[in-house]
Design a protein around this motif. Sequence first.
Motif, PDB file in Angstrom:
ATOM      1  N   GLY A  28      -5.068  29.549  51.211  1.00 57.33           N
ATOM      2  CA  GLY A  28      -4.158  28.919  52.158  1.00 57.33           C
ATOM      3  C   GLY A  28      -4.822  27.966  53.139  1.00 57.33           C
ATOM      4  N   SER A  29      -6.136  27.948  53.201  1.00 61.66           N
ATOM      5  CA  SER A  29      -6.812  27.014  54.101  1.00 61.66           C
ATOM      6  C   SER A  29      -6.696  25.597  53.559  1.00 61.66           C
ATOM      7  N   GLU A  30      -6.591  24.643  54.465  1.00 62.24           N
ATOM      8  CA  GLU A  30      -6.425  23.252  54.052  1.00 62.24           C
ATOM      9  C   GLU A  30      -7.281  22.364  54.943  1.00 62.24           C
ATOM     10  N   TYR A  31      -8.041  21.485  54.309  1.00 59.39           N
ATOM     11  CA  TYR A  31      -8.928  20.582  55.035  1.00 59.39           C
ATOM     12  C   TYR A  31      -8.918  19.205  54.396  1.00 59.39           C
ATOM     13  N   LEU A  32      -9.376  18.225  55.169  1.00 60.40           N
ATOM     14  CA  LEU A  32      -9.533  16.878  54.646  1.00 60.40           C
ATOM     15  C   LEU A  32     -10.874  16.748  53.951  1.00 60.40           C
ATOM     16  N   HIS A  33     -10.890  15.953  52.889  1.00 59.96           N
ATOM     17  CA  HIS A  33     -12.112  15.687  52.129  1.00 59.96           C
ATOM     18  C   HIS A  33     -12.238  14.190  51.907  1.00 59.96           C
ATOM     19  N   ARG A  34     -13.472  13.724  51.888  1.00 59.93           N
ATOM     20  CA  ARG A  34     -13.775  12.318  51.610  1.00 59.93           C
ATOM     21  C   ARG A  34     -14.474  12.251  50.267  1.00 59.93           C
ATOM     22  N   LEU A  35     -14.046  11.313  49.423  1.00 60.44           N
ATOM     23  CA  LEU A  35     -14.657  11.120  48.109  1.00 60.44           C
ATOM     24  C   LEU A  35     -15.099   9.674  47.975  1.00 60.44           C
ATOM     25  N   ASN A  36     -16.372   9.485  47.632  1.00 55.98           N
ATOM     26  CA  ASN A  36     -16.882   8.149  47.339  1.00 55.98           C
ATOM     27  C   ASN A  36     -16.558   7.872  45.875  1.00 55.98           C
ATOM     28  N   LEU A  37     -15.772   6.841  45.616  1.00 57.33           N
ATOM     29  CA  LEU A  37     -15.312   6.549  44.262  1.00 57.33           C
ATOM     30  C   LEU A  37     -16.428   6.048  43.348  1.00 57.33           C
ATOM     31  N   GLN A  38     -17.465   5.476  43.912  1.00 56.89           N
ATOM     32  CA  GLN A  38     -18.561   4.967  43.089  1.00 56.89           C
ATOM     33  C   GLN A  38     -19.574   6.054  42.751  1.00 56.89           C
ATOM     34  N   SER A  39     -19.970   6.846  43.736  1.00 62.96           N
ATOM     35  CA  SER A  39     -21.011   7.856  43.501  1.00 62.96           C
ATOM     36  C   SER A  39     -20.443   9.219  43.119  1.00 62.96           C
ATOM     37  N   GLY A  40     -19.188   9.459  43.445  1.00 58.73           N
ATOM     38  CA  GLY A  40     -18.589  10.772  43.198  1.00 58.73           C
ATOM     39  C   GLY A  40     -18.930  11.795  44.280  1.00 58.73           C
ATOM     40  N   ALA A  41     -19.699  11.394  45.298  1.00 62.00           N
ATOM     41  CA  ALA A  41     -20.070  12.307  46.380  1.00 62.00           C
ATOM     42  C   ALA A  41     -18.836  12.684  47.193  1.00 62.00           C
ATOM     43  N   MET A  42     -18.724  13.974  47.479  1.00 58.00           N
ATOM     44  CA  MET A  42     -17.589  14.461  48.247  1.00 58.00           C
ATOM     45  C   MET A  42     -18.082  15.261  49.440  1.00 58.00           C
ATOM     46  N   SER A  43     -17.373  15.134  50.567  1.00 51.91           N
ATOM     47  CA  SER A  43     -17.715  15.894  51.757  1.00 51.91           C
ATOM     48  C   SER A  43     -16.446  16.288  52.489  1.00 51.91           C
ATOM     49  N   SER A  44     -16.533  17.360  53.253  1.00 49.77           N
ATOM     50  CA  SER A  44     -15.404  17.793  54.079  1.00 49.77           C
ATOM     51  C   SER A  44     -15.388  16.985  55.362  1.00 49.77           C
ATOM     52  N   LEU A  45     -14.203  16.735  55.871  1.00 53.16           N
ATOM     53  CA  LEU A  45     -14.031  16.005  57.130  1.00 53.16           C
ATOM     54  C   LEU A  45     -13.305  16.874  58.135  1.00 53.16           C
TER      55      LEU A  45
END
Length: 168
Positions: free
Chosen positions: A127-144
């Motif tokens: 049930g937890s919900e957070y924003l995530h950022r995804l770099n479309l070129q590298s595929g790197a993802m991080s939480s925001l």
Amino acid sequence: LSRDNDEPMTGSIQRVSWFPDSRKIVYDKINLVNRVESYSDLYVYNLDSKKTDRLSTGLRAREPSVSPDGESVVFVKLSGGKTELATLRVDSKQAAVVFSAPIQSRISYPTYLNAQEVVFSMRNPDGSEYLHRLNLQSGAMSSLLVDYPSARFARMTSEGLLFASKKN
């Protein structure tokens, strides 16, 4: 819009996104096949020509957002028990999955931060919900913004990133 302007006359629209030139919009349209089955696809409506162009067929595509250059769309692709983040080239109508959420997690409301990055919310099975950022070129993802529970509905503006959470 009226029937004469080639508008969608059936189905349900969840999200509309403007192209940078403000002359077109992209939207998702959900149609019922029968009482238990529905499908959704993406469409572009051109305000100048007053015509609708179908961008996808059978993708189960929802919640589109147009890129800053107007050449692609990021959207949520539904499948059995999971959601995926995908992009679609407007000119060629070619789609590509860029991230698959774990089973029973739900991606929603993607939007471009800039030409190379998108932000989206993801609800986990707990049930937890957070924003995530995804770099479309590298595929790197991080939480925001991890200090903001249930952050979602992110939108990039000239003032920065707007979003909703339990704190606001």
